[in-house]
Scaffold this active site. Structure first.
Site, PDB file in Angstrom:
ATOM      1  N   GLY A  27       0.828  -1.199   0.000  1.00 43.83           N
ATOM      2  CA  GLY A  27       0.000   0.000   0.000  1.00 43.83           C
ATOM      3  C   GLY A  27       0.865   1.252   0.000  1.00 43.83           C
ATOM      4  O   GLY A  27       1.946   1.264  -0.587  1.00 43.83           O
ATOM      5  N   GLU A  72      21.827  -4.333 -21.588  1.00 40.22           N
ATOM      6  CA  GLU A  72      22.416  -5.591 -22.089  1.00 40.22           C
ATOM      7  C   GLU A  72      21.591  -6.198 -23.218  1.00 40.22           C
ATOM      8  O   GLU A  72      21.439  -7.407 -23.312  1.00 40.22           O
ATOM      9  CB  GLU A  72      22.568  -6.606 -20.946  1.00 40.22           C
ATOM     10  CG  GLU A  72      23.608  -6.222 -19.920  1.00 40.22           C
ATOM     11  CD  GLU A  72      25.008  -6.169 -20.500  1.00 40.22           C
ATOM     12  OE1 GLU A  72      25.345  -7.016 -21.344  1.00 40.22           O
ATOM     13  OE2 GLU A  72      25.765  -5.266 -20.126  1.00 40.22           O
ATOM     14  N   GLU A  86      13.143  -6.163 -26.095  1.00 40.68           N
ATOM     15  CA  GLU A  86      12.662  -6.258 -27.474  1.00 40.68           C
ATOM     16  C   GLU A  86      13.731  -6.946 -28.336  1.00 40.68           C
ATOM     17  O   GLU A  86      13.421  -7.785 -29.191  1.00 40.68           O
ATOM     18  CB  GLU A  86      12.344  -4.856 -28.031  1.00 40.68           C
ATOM     19  CG  GLU A  86      11.097  -4.215 -27.431  1.00 40.68           C
ATOM     20  CD  GLU A  86      11.268  -3.804 -25.967  1.00 40.68           C
ATOM     21  OE1 GLU A  86      12.393  -3.441 -25.575  1.00 40.68           O
ATOM     22  OE2 GLU A  86      10.278  -3.850 -25.218  1.00 40.68           O
ATOM     23  N   ARG A 125      14.764 -15.221 -34.196  1.00 40.37           N
ATOM     24  CA  ARG A 125      15.690 -15.701 -35.228  1.00 40.37           C
ATOM     25  C   ARG A 125      16.038 -17.169 -35.006  1.00 40.37           C
ATOM     26  O   ARG A 125      16.142 -17.940 -35.947  1.00 40.37           O
ATOM     27  CB  ARG A 125      16.972 -14.860 -35.225  1.00 40.37           C
ATOM     28  CG  ARG A 125      16.812 -13.535 -35.924  1.00 40.37           C
ATOM     29  CD  ARG A 125      18.111 -12.764 -35.924  1.00 40.37           C
ATOM     30  NE  ARG A 125      17.918 -11.449 -36.519  1.00 40.37           N
ATOM     31  CZ  ARG A 125      18.652 -10.401 -36.233  1.00 40.37           C
ATOM     32  NH1 ARG A 125      19.650 -10.503 -35.373  1.00 40.37           N
ATOM     33  NH2 ARG A 125      18.423  -9.238 -36.816  1.00 40.37           N
TER      34      ARG A 125
END
Lengths: 296, 97
Positions: B53, B77, B81, B89
């Site tokens: 709280g 680092e 994203e 990949r």
């Protein structure tokens, strides 16, 4: 597949937890509020073998695994994530030197890095090359028997306070293969730093630009480049930094000469030995508050 | 929260072990662990602050510092994203790159 820590790993973890509890946590809020970088406390971790954790012993490191390293960094972070994160960066630089350095470079630098006589900074990101790290603009031009570095690095942890700068610079074409790594020692002519950034968090470590104006460096950190292939990238330059490369596990024969040679591989053995300055290794992972005299 | 923390811990240990064994999937495991553990680490701390709280918002209880400190882990680092780019990949291109 194992999901349990070995006795040895438990001992390593307990050592790091005790250090975090006794030496980091009590002052972490103060360091955050005053933006104080506690170099003295950080250096204490080196005596525990936590400055070159996964550097092989025959290269001057502690010779533990990456998993051991993860345990240590997690445990230290219970005291302060910013402090643990900085020490992880130092460890990463030490490891990169051990992987890419020539034997002479390793011999010259590793004792200082493993003892934290020198603290290290890792300099990859640039003002215009963050996520696209391979687009870095810092140049290293060959000039006679040395290189001249020019460029600016951004968001560098420890910048200005640390002693050893591991810098990526372009020696060749615009591809990731055109990048090499160099080491610059603090005090090098042409090396300067931006103002300490004002940040949301991570206030217990400075973050600043590293600026290179005609900084002279003898040669790249790369045994490949030193043989004449200066355009070869000695270290992985990916957008994820060093964290995506996969080192082979080593079985080192030796230890740092400054450290006591263990006589037993039993983790229990360490409990009966003295230890305020024992390194965190597979044999002697203990730590005691510095206020307590060694049992010996 | 405890489950999120434990899952994050397991992914980190797994990635570290993959590095130790020079597993060809190590970079993918590392990217997944970095993405997951930093997202969940921040979320857990933020929820812990909420749980306290108004007191969680005060400097006296240590929660707000953890939230501030951990926020950057989702950025540095290789942003999370970028971790997704690395993962995609690997997933879409076999073991390339």
């Amino acid at each position: 597949m194992h999901f349990a820590l070995t006795e040895e790993q438990q001992a390593i973890q307990e050592t790091a937890l005790a250090f975090a509890r006794e030496r980091i946590a009590p002052d972490a809020d103060k360091w955050d509020e005053t933006s104080h970088f506690p170099i003295d406390v950080i250096r204490e971790t080196a005596a525990l073998g936590m400055a070159a954790i996964y550097v092989p012993e025959d290269k001057g490191g502690t010779g533990l695994s990456r998993l051991d390293g993860a345990l240590i960094m997690e445990a230290r972070a219970t005291g302060c994530p910013a402090i643990s994160a900085y020490i992880s960066i130092h460890n990463m630089v030490a490891w990169m030197i051990s992987k890419a350095g020539t034997p002479e470079q390793i011999e010259r630098w590793m004792p200082k890095l493993a003892s934290m006589e020198w603290l290290a900074s890792y300099c990859l990101t640039e003002p215009g090359a963050g996520s696209d790290a391979a687009a870095l603009q810092t140049r290293a031009e060959k000039s006679g028997d040395h290189y001249i570095l020019n460029g600016t690095k951004q968001f560098i942890s420890g910048a200005g306070a640390t002693d050893f700068y591991f810098v990526f610079a372009r020696t060749g074409d615009a591809s990731p293969n055109g990048v090499s790594a160099f080491a610059i020692e603090k005090g090098a002519p042409g090396l300067s730093f931006g103002a300490n950034e004002r940040k949301m968090g991570w206030n217990a470590q400075p973050t600043a630009q590293v600026i290179m104006e005609n900084v002279k460096v003898r040669r790249p950190i790369s045994s490949v480049a030193s043989r004449g292939r200066a355009s070869a990238s000695p270290c992985p330059v990916s957008t994820a930094g060093a964290s995506t490369s996969a080192p082979a596990r080593s079985a080192p024969p030796g230890r740092l000469s400054t450290r006591p040679k263990p006589t037993s591989s039993s983790a229990a053995h360490s409990a009966s030995t003295s230890a305020s300055s024992r390194p965190c290794s597979s044999r002697s992972p203990t730590w005691r508050p510095t206020s307590k005299p060694p049992a010996s | 929260m405890a489950t999120d923390l434990e899952a994050s811990r397991l992914m980190i240990y797994r990635a570290a072990d993959s590095l130790d064994r020079a597993d060809p999937q190590a970079s993918m495991h590392s990217a997944m662990a970095k993405r997951y553990a930093t997202d969940l680490g921040f979320k857990v701390c933020n929820e812990a602050l909420q749980l306290h709280g108004g007191y969680g918002y005060l400097k006296d209880y240590g929660l707000e510092k953890l939230v501030r400190d951990l926020r950057v882990h989702q950025i540095l680092e290789g942003t999370n994203e970028i971790m997704r780019v690395v993962i995609s990949r690997k997933v879409l291109g076999g073991n390339r790159g």
